[in-house]
Design a protein around this motif. Sequence first.
Motif, short mmCIF file in Angstrom:
data_model
loop_
_atom_site.label_atom_id
_atom_site.label_comp_id
_atom_site.label_asym_id
_atom_site.label_seq_id
_atom_site.Cartn_x
_atom_site.Cartn_y
_atom_site.Cartn_z
N GLU A 38 16.39 -124.14 -15.42
CA GLU A 38 15.45 -123.96 -16.54
C GLU A 38 14.65 -122.68 -16.35
OE1 GLU A 38 14.98 -125.95 -19.25
OE2 GLU A 38 16.70 -127.11 -18.57
N GLN A 39 14.30 -122.08 -17.52
CA GLN A 39 13.45 -120.89 -17.50
C GLN A 39 12.02 -121.32 -17.24
OE1 GLN A 39 14.48 -117.74 -17.81
NE2 GLN A 39 16.60 -118.45 -17.93
N PRO A 40 11.23 -120.46 -16.65
CA PRO A 40 9.84 -120.85 -16.42
C PRO A 40 9.10 -120.98 -17.75
CG PRO A 40 10.21 -118.57 -15.78
CD PRO A 40 11.53 -119.16 -16.14
N GLU A 41 8.09 -121.74 -17.73
CA GLU A 41 7.27 -121.94 -18.92
C GLU A 41 6.60 -120.62 -19.29
OE1 GLU A 41 6.63 -124.66 -20.88
OE2 GLU A 41 8.29 -125.60 -19.79
N PRO A 42 6.57 -120.29 -20.61
CA PRO A 42 5.90 -119.04 -21.01
C PRO A 42 4.41 -119.13 -20.72
CG PRO A 42 6.67 -120.27 -22.94
CD PRO A 42 7.13 -121.00 -21.74
N GLN A 43 3.84 -118.01 -20.40
CA GLN A 43 2.42 -117.95 -20.11
C GLN A 43 1.79 -116.87 -20.96
OE1 GLN A 43 1.98 -117.12 -15.99
NE2 GLN A 43 2.88 -119.05 -15.31
N GLU A 44 0.62 -117.15 -21.41
CA GLU A 44 -0.12 -116.11 -22.12
C GLU A 44 -0.81 -115.25 -21.11
OE1 GLU A 44 -2.62 -117.08 -25.37
OE2 GLU A 44 -1.30 -118.64 -26.06
N GLY A 45 -0.91 -113.99 -21.45
CA GLY A 45 -1.58 -113.09 -20.54
C GLY A 45 -1.49 -111.69 -21.11
N SER A 46 -2.16 -110.79 -20.52
CA SER A 46 -2.10 -109.42 -21.02
C SER A 46 -1.26 -108.60 -20.07
CB SER A 46 -3.51 -108.85 -21.13
OG SER A 46 -4.07 -108.72 -19.85
N ARG A 47 -0.45 -107.76 -20.69
CA ARG A 47 0.33 -106.83 -19.90
C ARG A 47 -0.12 -105.45 -20.32
NH1 ARG A 47 6.33 -109.12 -19.04
NH2 ARG A 47 5.68 -111.18 -18.38
N PRO A 48 -0.94 -104.84 -19.58
CA PRO A 48 -1.50 -103.54 -19.97
C PRO A 48 -0.40 -102.48 -20.06
CG PRO A 48 -2.04 -104.03 -17.70
CD PRO A 48 -1.37 -105.25 -18.25
N VAL A 49 -0.68 -101.46 -20.89
CA VAL A 49 0.22 -100.33 -21.01
C VAL A 49 0.27 -99.66 -19.65
CG1 VAL A 49 0.60 -98.14 -22.21
CG2 VAL A 49 -0.42 -100.06 -23.43
#
Length: 193
Positions: free
Chosen positions: A12-23
């Motif tokens: 199984e794929q890991p559960e999606p997580q919200e978060g920020s991915r900065p430029v």
Amino acid sequence: MNDSRFNQQRREQPEPQEGSRPVPKVVLTVIGLLLLWAVFHLYTSFNPMPASVGDDRVAADFAVPATADGGQLYTANCVACHQASGAGVPGVFPPLSKSEWVDASDPGVMIRILLHGIHGPLTVEGVQYNGEMPNFARFSDEEIAALVTYVRSSFGNTASATDAKTVAQVREATQDQKSPWKGDEDLGLLLDK
């Protein structure tokens, strides 16, 4: 059995997580450098032109002349049928060059045609044309005079000029004409024979 559940969880794929991915910092650096270069380039290349370099024209130089220009009227309204050379389209649109209707000693003949148009057979230089010519009654007397004068002195024609007063007289004399002229039938008597 525990192994099969463990294997299923691994697939199984890991559960999606919200978060920020900065430029990425590299991208921000490139954008910043481009912005600095653009500002520097604009600053170093700005070269205001002194007023003495201008062409000395003022707003009045761009004003449209109060007098009508027959050449412009012809180009805007007549070229599509009678062509830029005034030669017309053989068998379809009659020529204006050396036409007896244009070269008539009385400019009133051409003025009548412009004011009311033509419907039906019209013979020009021995060739019969059977078509429609729209009227240009919406034109002012000055505009019709300019157009008539232009055509009568262009395309090899050497007929006399006319003026707005003559157009006004013809307009008044033919005000009862509500439909187009019937070509040769109505206008034939006006030609110099």
